[in-house]
Design an enzyme around this catalytic site. Structure first.
Site, PDB file in Angstrom:
ATOM      1  N   HIS A 131     -19.930  91.762   2.962  1.00 12.84           N
ATOM      2  CA  HIS A 131     -21.368  92.013   3.039  1.00 12.84           C
ATOM      3  C   HIS A 131     -21.697  93.471   3.324  1.00 12.84           C
ATOM      4  CE1 HIS A 131     -21.660  87.502   4.227  1.00 12.84           C
ATOM      5  NE2 HIS A 131     -21.645  87.665   2.921  1.00 12.84           N
ATOM      6  N   CYS A 193     -33.626 112.654  -2.953  1.00 12.64           N
ATOM      7  CA  CYS A 193     -34.655 112.356  -3.959  1.00 12.64           C
ATOM      8  C   CYS A 193     -35.948 111.813  -3.372  1.00 12.64           C
ATOM      9  CB  CYS A 193     -34.103 111.378  -4.996  1.00 12.64           C
ATOM     10  SG  CYS A 193     -33.961 109.664  -4.379  1.00 12.64           S
ATOM     11  N   LEU A 274     -11.469  83.192  20.184  1.00 16.19           N
ATOM     12  CA  LEU A 274     -10.679  83.929  19.195  1.00 16.19           C
ATOM     13  C   LEU A 274      -9.732  84.954  19.806  1.00 16.19           C
ATOM     14  CD1 LEU A 274     -10.844  83.534  16.075  1.00 16.19           C
ATOM     15  CD2 LEU A 274     -12.777  82.584  17.308  1.00 16.19           C
TER      16      LEU A 274
END
Length: 288
Positions: A131, A193, A274
């Site tokens: 992502h 730009c 985890l």
């Protein structure tokens, strides 16, 4: 290596399940798919708690961001306020264990749904950021890429004193702000730009680039197993890789606190924190 049938006590709730994970990783060639649950120990909240229920965070969609100047002002005001908290996050024990297991050959590749860059900071610089990453910015006009740190300096110059102490970080790296605080925020245009700047991440309602998806499919096709770490697999962008592995009869292991959308496809399902779980797995495999 030979992994003992009954590992030494770990202090974790499921030593037998952990031993199964170790045996799976000992086959080598595993691909890791990581999600937000891997980064919560670094202080970055996830979208869902351990029950899998939404925390109520409402992420901005691509259509909102590109279609409304007011939406862009709201996004950048909230994100600018939260950026110092997000940028301070550091890899935790889980990220470091994944990198040690990659270095030892037990893990062949890492695909992450996270946009925090913590796998790279832990040393896994070739992790595929499915992502994108919040530490990068892209112009929607000229496509020039730049660093978020550079944009942060520009936004700070345009909005002196805008940040206030006590902000609470949300999953997207932003914070909640009242509408009256957002109204006066000044958004920086592209320095080249003058176009619209967007974080180099895939917003909800936006598609992951096809070449990136195909690359990840290739990694899964070459894997000997797929190990999901800290993802509820609530969105298709991650779940599709679990489905692909299952169709190819590759063993799938899911380590996540709370239910996931891929549980019925998993050969092994562990509900463990985890950091401690992956640290112990690395130790048992000699990658500590």
């Amino acid at each position: 290596m030979d992994v003992p049938e009954t590992p030494a006590p770990t202090g974790l709730a499921d030593p037998e399940g952990l031993a199964e994970l170790v045996r799976l990783l000992d086959r080598r060639g595993a691909v890791v798919l990581s999600g937000a649950g891997l980064s919560t120990e670094s202080g970055i909240p996830d979208y869902r708690g351990v029950t899998g229920r939404s925390r109520g965070a409402s992420p901005m969609t691509y259509q909102e961001f590109t279609g409304s100047e007011a939406a862009r002002r709201r996004y950048w005001a909230r994100s600018h306020t939260g950026w110092p908290l997000f940028a301070r996050a550091r890899p935790n024990a889980g990220h470091r264990a994944v990198e040690r297991l990659r270095g030892s050959g037990h893990i062949a590749a890492v695909i992450t749904q996270n946009v925090d860059g913590l796998h790279g900071a832990a040393g896994t610089r070739e992790a595929v950021e499915l992502h994108g990453g919040l530490h990068r910015v892209v112009c929607l006009g000229c496509r020039r890429g730049s660093s978020r740190a550079e944009l942060d300096r520009r936004l700070d110059e345009l909005n002196r004193g805008f940040r206030k102490p006590g902000a609470v970080l949300r999953p997207d790296g932003d914070v909640r702000l009242p509408p009256e605080a957002v109204a006066g925020f000044r958004v920086a245009p592209c320095a080249d730009c003058g176009g619209v700047l967007k974080p180099d991440v895939v917003f909800f309602g936006e598609n992951v680039p096809v070449h990136r998806v195909e690359h990840c499919y290739g990694l899964v096709d070459e894997a000997r197993s797929l190990v999901v770490l800290g993802s509820s697999l609530a969105v298709l962008s991650g779940l599709r890789f679990v489905r692909r592995a299952a169709r190819a009869r590759l063993p799938v292991a899911i380590v996540n606190q709370g239910a996931t959308r891929g549980d019925d496809l998993a050969a092994l399902r562990l509900d463990l924190p985890l950091g401690p779980a992956m640290t112990e797995a690395a130790r048992l495999l000699g990658a500590a």
